[in-house]
Design a protein around this motif. Structure first.
Motif, PDB file in Angstrom:
ATOM      1  N   CYS A   1       0.821  -1.221   0.000  1.00 18.19           N
ATOM      2  CA  CYS A   1       0.000   0.000   0.000  1.00 18.19           C
ATOM      3  C   CYS A   1       0.849   1.263   0.000  1.00 18.19           C
ATOM      4  CB  CYS A   1      -0.954   0.000   1.193  1.00 18.19           C
ATOM      5  SG  CYS A   1      -2.191  -1.320   1.120  1.00 18.19           S
ATOM      6  N   ALA A   2       2.169   1.091  -0.032  1.00 15.71           N
ATOM      7  CA  ALA A   2       3.117   2.202  -0.256  1.00 15.71           C
ATOM      8  C   ALA A   2       3.003   3.333   0.755  1.00 15.71           C
ATOM      9  CB  ALA A   2       2.937   2.752  -1.676  1.00 15.71           C
ATOM     10  N   GLY A   3       2.632   3.017   1.967  1.00 15.36           N
ATOM     11  CA  GLY A   3       2.562   4.053   2.998  1.00 15.36           C
ATOM     12  C   GLY A   3       1.428   5.039   2.823  1.00 15.36           C
ATOM     13  N   LEU A   4       0.408   4.667   2.068  1.00 17.58           N
ATOM     14  CA  LEU A   4      -0.725   5.559   1.809  1.00 17.58           C
ATOM     15  C   LEU A   4      -1.868   5.207   2.753  1.00 17.58           C
ATOM     16  CD1 LEU A   4      -0.642   5.344  -2.096  1.00 17.58           C
ATOM     17  CD2 LEU A   4       0.549   6.971  -0.609  1.00 17.58           C
ATOM     18  N   PRO A   5      -2.189   6.084   3.707  1.00 15.63           N
ATOM     19  CA  PRO A   5      -3.202   5.753   4.721  1.00 15.63           C
ATOM     20  C   PRO A   5      -4.544   5.336   4.144  1.00 15.63           C
ATOM     21  CG  PRO A   5      -1.981   7.701   5.376  1.00 15.63           C
ATOM     22  CD  PRO A   5      -1.531   7.378   3.991  1.00 15.63           C
ATOM     23  N   LEU A   6      -5.027   6.039   3.121  1.00 15.13           N
ATOM     24  CA  LEU A   6      -6.324   5.693   2.548  1.00 15.13           C
ATOM     25  C   LEU A   6      -6.306   4.272   1.979  1.00 15.13           C
ATOM     26  CD1 LEU A   6      -9.201   6.435   1.672  1.00 15.13           C
ATOM     27  CD2 LEU A   6      -8.228   7.406  -0.415  1.00 15.13           C
ATOM     28  N   GLY A   7      -5.216   3.924   1.289  1.00 10.69           N
ATOM     29  CA  GLY A   7      -5.100   2.584   0.727  1.00 10.69           C
ATOM     30  C   GLY A   7      -5.017   1.516   1.808  1.00 10.69           C
ATOM     31  N   ILE A   8      -4.271   1.797   2.859  1.00  8.35           N
ATOM     32  CA  ILE A   8      -4.121   0.841   3.961  1.00  8.35           C
ATOM     33  C   ILE A   8      -5.452   0.596   4.651  1.00  8.35           C
ATOM     34  CG2 ILE A   8      -3.059   0.498   6.229  1.00  8.35           C
ATOM     35  CD1 ILE A   8      -0.670   2.208   5.117  1.00  8.35           C
ATOM     36  N   ILE A   9      -6.169   1.667   4.930  1.00  8.97           N
ATOM     37  CA  ILE A   9      -7.467   1.554   5.611  1.00  8.97           C
ATOM     38  C   ILE A   9      -8.460   0.762   4.761  1.00  8.97           C
ATOM     39  CG2 ILE A   9      -9.483   2.899   6.345  1.00  8.97           C
ATOM     40  CD1 ILE A   9      -7.461   5.118   7.192  1.00  8.97           C
ATOM     41  N   THR A  10      -8.519   1.074   3.469  1.00  8.77           N
ATOM     42  CA  THR A  10      -9.452   0.396   2.581  1.00  8.77           C
ATOM     43  C   THR A  10      -9.089  -1.073   2.426  1.00  8.77           C
ATOM     44  OG1 THR A  10      -9.715   2.477   1.378  1.00  8.77           O
ATOM     45  CG2 THR A  10     -10.538   0.500   0.303  1.00  8.77           C
ATOM     46  N   MET A  11      -7.796  -1.362   2.281  1.00  7.82           N
ATOM     47  CA  MET A  11      -7.341  -2.741   2.112  1.00  7.82           C
ATOM     48  C   MET A  11      -7.616  -3.558   3.367  1.00  7.82           C
ATOM     49  SD  MET A  11      -5.997  -4.360  -0.395  1.00  7.82           S
ATOM     50  CE  MET A  11      -5.746  -6.125  -0.481  1.00  7.82           C
ATOM     51  N   ALA A  12      -7.360  -2.995   4.526  1.00  7.76           N
ATOM     52  CA  ALA A  12      -7.605  -3.705   5.784  1.00  7.76           C
ATOM     53  C   ALA A  12      -9.090  -4.021   5.938  1.00  7.76           C
ATOM     54  CB  ALA A  12      -7.111  -2.865   6.963  1.00  7.76           C
ATOM     55  N   ALA A  13      -9.930  -3.072   5.583  1.00  7.00           N
ATOM     56  CA  ALA A  13     -11.372  -3.293   5.682  1.00  7.00           C
ATOM     57  C   ALA A  13     -11.828  -4.373   4.708  1.00  7.00           C
ATOM     58  CB  ALA A  13     -12.115  -1.981   5.415  1.00  7.00           C
ATOM     59  N   THR A  14     -11.229  -4.413   3.517  1.00  3.47           N
ATOM     60  CA  THR A  14     -11.588  -5.419   2.522  1.00  3.47           C
ATOM     61  C   THR A  14     -11.214  -6.821   2.996  1.00  3.47           C
ATOM     62  OG1 THR A  14     -11.294  -3.839   0.720  1.00  3.47           O
ATOM     63  CG2 THR A  14     -11.204  -6.169   0.132  1.00  3.47           C
TER      64      THR A  14
ATOM     65  N   GLU B   1      -0.245  -7.597  -9.152  1.00  3.01           N
ATOM     66  CA  GLU B   1      -0.567  -7.545 -10.579  1.00  3.01           C
ATOM     67  C   GLU B   1      -1.265  -6.233 -10.927  1.00  3.01           C
ATOM     68  OE1 GLU B   1      -2.827 -10.921 -11.701  1.00  3.01           O
ATOM     69  OE2 GLU B   1      -1.199 -12.352 -11.371  1.00  3.01           O
ATOM     70  N   SER B   2      -2.158  -5.808 -10.039  1.00  2.15           N
ATOM     71  CA  SER B   2      -2.873  -4.549 -10.256  1.00  2.15           C
ATOM     72  C   SER B   2      -1.903  -3.385 -10.267  1.00  2.15           C
ATOM     73  CB  SER B   2      -3.937  -4.356  -9.166  1.00  2.15           C
ATOM     74  OG  SER B   2      -4.605  -3.128  -9.322  1.00  2.15           O
ATOM     75  N   LYS B   3      -0.884  -3.446  -9.424  1.00  5.11           N
ATOM     76  CA  LYS B   3       0.116  -2.382  -9.355  1.00  5.11           C
ATOM     77  C   LYS B   3       0.913  -2.316 -10.652  1.00  5.11           C
ATOM     78  CE  LYS B   3       3.676  -0.548  -6.248  1.00  5.11           C
ATOM     79  NZ  LYS B   3       4.411  -0.782  -4.983  1.00  5.11           N
ATOM     80  N   VAL B   4       1.217  -3.492 -11.232  1.00 10.98           N
ATOM     81  CA  VAL B   4       1.964  -3.535 -12.493  1.00 10.98           C
ATOM     82  C   VAL B   4       1.135  -2.931 -13.618  1.00 10.98           C
ATOM     83  CG1 VAL B   4       2.925  -5.084 -14.247  1.00 10.98           C
ATOM     84  CG2 VAL B   4       3.378  -5.504 -11.821  1.00 10.98           C
ATOM     85  N   ARG B   5      -0.180  -3.214 -13.603  1.00  4.87           N
ATOM     86  CA  ARG B   5      -1.063  -2.732 -14.672  1.00  4.87           C
ATOM     87  C   ARG B   5      -1.450  -1.268 -14.510  1.00  4.87           C
ATOM     88  NH1 ARG B   5      -3.713  -7.665 -13.514  1.00  4.87           N
ATOM     89  NH2 ARG B   5      -5.357  -6.507 -12.471  1.00  4.87           N
ATOM     90  N   LYS B   6      -1.105  -0.676 -13.388  1.00  2.00           N
ATOM     91  CA  LYS B   6      -1.525   0.688 -13.087  1.00  2.00           C
ATOM     92  C   LYS B   6      -1.070   1.675 -14.142  1.00  2.00           C
ATOM     93  CE  LYS B   6       0.604   3.482 -10.228  1.00  2.00           C
ATOM     94  NZ  LYS B   6       0.536   4.784 -10.906  1.00  2.00           N
ATOM     95  N   ASP B   7      -1.976   2.551 -14.515  1.00  2.00           N
ATOM     96  CA  ASP B   7      -1.656   3.640 -15.443  1.00  2.00           C
ATOM     97  C   ASP B   7      -0.719   4.619 -14.744  1.00  2.00           C
ATOM     98  OD1 ASP B   7      -1.601   5.904 -17.043  1.00  2.00           O
ATOM     99  OD2 ASP B   7      -3.700   5.722 -17.637  1.00  2.00           O
ATOM    100  N   ASP B   8       0.382   4.963 -15.400  1.00  2.00           N
ATOM    101  CA  ASP B   8       1.365   5.867 -14.787  1.00  2.00           C
ATOM    102  C   ASP B   8       0.782   7.233 -14.465  1.00  2.00           C
ATOM    103  OD1 ASP B   8       3.304   3.945 -14.866  1.00  2.00           O
ATOM    104  OD2 ASP B   8       4.170   4.625 -16.774  1.00  2.00           O
ATOM    105  N   MET B   9      -0.310   7.610 -15.146  1.00  2.00           N
ATOM    106  CA  MET B   9      -0.887   8.933 -14.957  1.00  2.00           C
ATOM    107  C   MET B   9      -1.888   8.981 -13.809  1.00  2.00           C
ATOM    108  SD  MET B   9       0.696  10.712 -17.117  1.00  2.00           S
ATOM    109  CE  MET B   9      -0.245  12.235 -17.031  1.00  2.00           C
ATOM    110  N   GLU B  10      -2.270   7.819 -13.286  1.00  2.00           N
ATOM    111  CA  GLU B  10      -3.271   7.825 -12.219  1.00  2.00           C
ATOM    112  C   GLU B  10      -2.600   7.809 -10.855  1.00  2.00           C
ATOM    113  OE1 GLU B  10      -4.399   3.121 -11.555  1.00  2.00           O
ATOM    114  OE2 GLU B  10      -5.433   4.233 -13.118  1.00  2.00           O
ATOM    115  N   PRO B  11      -3.300   8.243  -9.802  1.00  2.00           N
ATOM    116  CA  PRO B  11      -2.713   8.256  -8.463  1.00  2.00           C
ATOM    117  C   PRO B  11      -2.302   6.863  -8.013  1.00  2.00           C
ATOM    118  CG  PRO B  11      -4.732   9.551  -8.526  1.00  2.00           C
ATOM    119  CD  PRO B  11      -4.649   8.815  -9.828  1.00  2.00           C
ATOM    120  N   GLU B  12      -1.253   6.807  -7.204  1.00  2.00           N
ATOM    121  CA  GLU B  12      -0.701   5.534  -6.731  1.00  2.00           C
ATOM    122  C   GLU B  12      -1.751   4.694  -6.002  1.00  2.00           C
ATOM    123  OE1 GLU B  12       2.624   2.921  -6.299  1.00  2.00           O
ATOM    124  OE2 GLU B  12       2.467   4.824  -7.349  1.00  2.00           O
ATOM    125  N   VAL B  13      -2.646   5.354  -5.297  1.00  2.00           N
ATOM    126  CA  VAL B  13      -3.598   4.636  -4.448  1.00  2.00           C
ATOM    127  C   VAL B  13      -4.697   3.950  -5.247  1.00  2.00           C
ATOM    128  CG1 VAL B  13      -5.261   6.512  -4.068  1.00  2.00           C
ATOM    129  CG2 VAL B  13      -4.806   4.872  -2.221  1.00  2.00           C
TER     130      VAL B  13
END
Length: 554
Positions: free
Chosen positions: A236-249, A268-280
């Motif tokens: 989750c790369a140290g991103l609080p919103l991502g960590i909270i959402t992932m933990a809840a999931t 896999e989702s991280k690899v497919r991520k569009d470079d222009m979109e936010p990391e989270v």
């Protein structure tokens, strides 16, 4: 379904969809307006209400805006941020907070005009009759100079603001402070800030602590699962919103194979991520993909049709889902609403929606006088909403411009045949001319509500929208509903709440699929629509505030 609004002075209750004009007449002390007069309203409030109805030609409408009391003053890490709104000076919805006496602390998301209005309201300055930006700025500057001691917080800016144009005399007043939060460092530089504080991603140790806090300390994980869970938290790369959402999931998951699968999918989702979109985004999309069924995903996506930071009344959202057919096949309306609340609860539990406290309705001059009783609301984090809109826009299926300060409809090139949902609620659109006749055969939802200045819609606009199921024109200034609405044979919901200038609704005879018709607050309606006796599937009819009108014979 509908809760009550209550006058805080006399206690009189009104339906929650009562127009702001009716509330003002109630408080104005003027009789003969078809509404009971408040006998306990303070004189200064009564005078303000009276002037609001007589002192200007402009029509004032209630416009919803939101304030999240849990938001921190400092924005989250830059990796979490998105820049889809670069043409806006700030977020679409406005939030304000004020301290007592001379210490005016303001937190505002808005354009220059709304920013001026927000500041002016909090210091007791009326700019409602001033249209010239420079004159407004001059008046505001003089008033702020008098105040001497205040703090102005501009939260979540996407573009630098010229404070001089707003009327903020930051250099001229020694006792004032300016705090800016932004996801773009160059905004701070362009605004000439004296100190820049960068909020970095949280450490691995902090990330794991946050993950476990949201996952639940009471859940015992095996050593193998715990190691995988720590890897998930690190992804989750140290991103609080991502960590909270992932933990809840992942809450409640104990099978090691399921944890391994989640980690692999996340990578896999991280690899497919569009470079222009936010990391989270890749983390949020994982949570969306793991919703239990497609109806729950549709409920989530529908929540993104409301403006940014909008506090969404649960019952309103659920009613849309019923109208659209997302919730269906249940024995009665109560069961449908129970299903809707269950779906929203699930989205809250996985942190894709946030629960909001009781909301005090907002409206010009009367915003703190009307209280909704026992209503429950949800809201969507702006980054989660950005991700939802991205999903909606895939294959051009959604167009979301809610709260975007539009003055006219988007051009023909944006109305593609693939569109299924369009939201342009809460804008400043004044008319829809005959040049607009979008060919969108798959469009099922069209939300034009809360465009207070919208007075005219040409017949041509609806001529090629035969698949439309939900049409919401509530709280607009239209005087006549186009005759072409009579041909929308798939329409399941026609909402005209608070259209207090509406005089004519065409025949509804052909709308056999119509299940919900809301004409409440259409005080100017000259007569009931023809063909209502043909609405064989109608389940919900609301007509409070239509006056003493007779139904057509038949």
């Amino acid at each position: 379904m509908f809760e009550e609004m209550k006058c805080i002075y006399c206690g009189r209750q009104f339906p929650n969809d009562t127009s702001i004009s009716r509330i003002k007449w109630h408080l104005s002390g003027e009789k003969g307006r078809g509404v009971a007069i408040c006998e306990r309203v303070p004189k200064q409030v009564q005078e303000a209400a009276f002037l609001a109805m007589h002192g200007a030609n402009k029509r004032h409408k209630s416009m919803a805006s939101s304030s999240n009391v849990n938001d921190n003053a400092i924005s989250t890490t830059p990796q979490e941020q998105n820049n889809n709104e670069v043409d806006n000076l700030a977020g679409d919805a406005g939030t304000t907070q004020a301290a007592d006496r001379m210490d005016h602390a303001l937190e505002i998301h808005t354009s220059i005009n709304k920013l001026q209005n927000s500041i002016a309201r909090r210091i007791g300055l009326d700019l409602s009759n001033e249209d010239e930006e420079l004159y407004r700025a001059s008046k505001l500057s003089k008033e702020l100079t008098k105040k001497q001691k205040w703090v102005l917080i501009l939260d979540d800016l996407w573009k630098a603001i010229e404070l001089r144009k707003v009327g903020v005399p930051i250099q001229a007043v020694k006792g004032c402070k300016l705090i800016v939060t932004t996801r773009l460092e160059n905004v701070c530089q362009q605004m000439g800030t004296q100190q820049i504080i960068k909020v970095n991603p949280i450490s691995k140790e902090e990330a794991w602590a946050l993950f476990i806090e949201r996952f639940g300390h009471d859940v015992a994980l095996s050593p193998e699962v715990e190691q995988i869970a720590k890897s998930v938290a690190r992804e989750c790369a140290g991103l609080p919103l991502g960590i909270i959402t992932m933990a809840a999931t992942m809450r409640g998951v104990v099978d090691v194979r399921e944890w391994r699968n989640a980690l692999e999918e996340l990578r896999e989702s991280k690899v497919r991520k569009d470079d222009m979109e936010p990391e989270v985004f890749y983390i949020l999309r994982f949570s969306y993909n793991h919703l239990s069924d497609s109806a729950l995903q549709q409920c989530f996506l529908y929540s993104a049709l409301f403006p940014e930071d909008f506090m969404i009344r649960r019952e309103d959202l659920i009613a849309y889902l019923i109208d659209e057919g997302v919730i269906k096949g249940l024995k009665n309306r109560e069961a449908e609403f129970n299903k809707g609340h269950t779906m929203l609860n699930k989205l809250e539990r996985v942190c894709l929606l946030e629960s909001s406290k009781k909301w005090i309705g907002t409206g010009i001059m009367m915003h703190d006088l009307i209280r909704y009783a026992d209503d429950r609301y949800v809201k969507m984090h702006d980054l989660i909403r950005d991700m939802a809109i991205q999903i909606l826009q895939a294959n051009s299926q959604g167009m979301v411009k809610a709260g975007a300060q539009l003055r006219e409809l988007p051009g023909a090139e944006e109305w593609t045949e693939n569109l299924t949902r369009v939201s342009m609620m809460q804008n400043q659109i004044k008319e829809i001319p005959s040049s607009h006749s979008p060919r969108c055969p798959n469009l099922s939802t069209l939300l034009l509500c809360r465009n207070a200045k919208l007075q005219f819609i040409a017949d041509s606009f609806f001529e090629q929208l035969h698949g439309l199921k939900v049409l919401d024109l509530s709280y607009t200034g239209i005087t006549k509903l186009p005759d072409s609405v009579s041909e929308l044979v798939s329409l399941a919901a026609l909402l005209l709440i608070g259209c207090d200038m509406l005089r004519h609704v065409p025949s509804l005879e052909k709308l056999k699929a119509l299940k919900r018709l809301d004409l409440s607050g259409t005080w100017a309606l000259e007569k009931m629509p023809q063909g209502m006796e043909c609405l064989c599937n109608l389940k919900y009819l609301r007509m409070s505030g239509c006056g003493e009108k007779e139904f057509p014979s038949g």
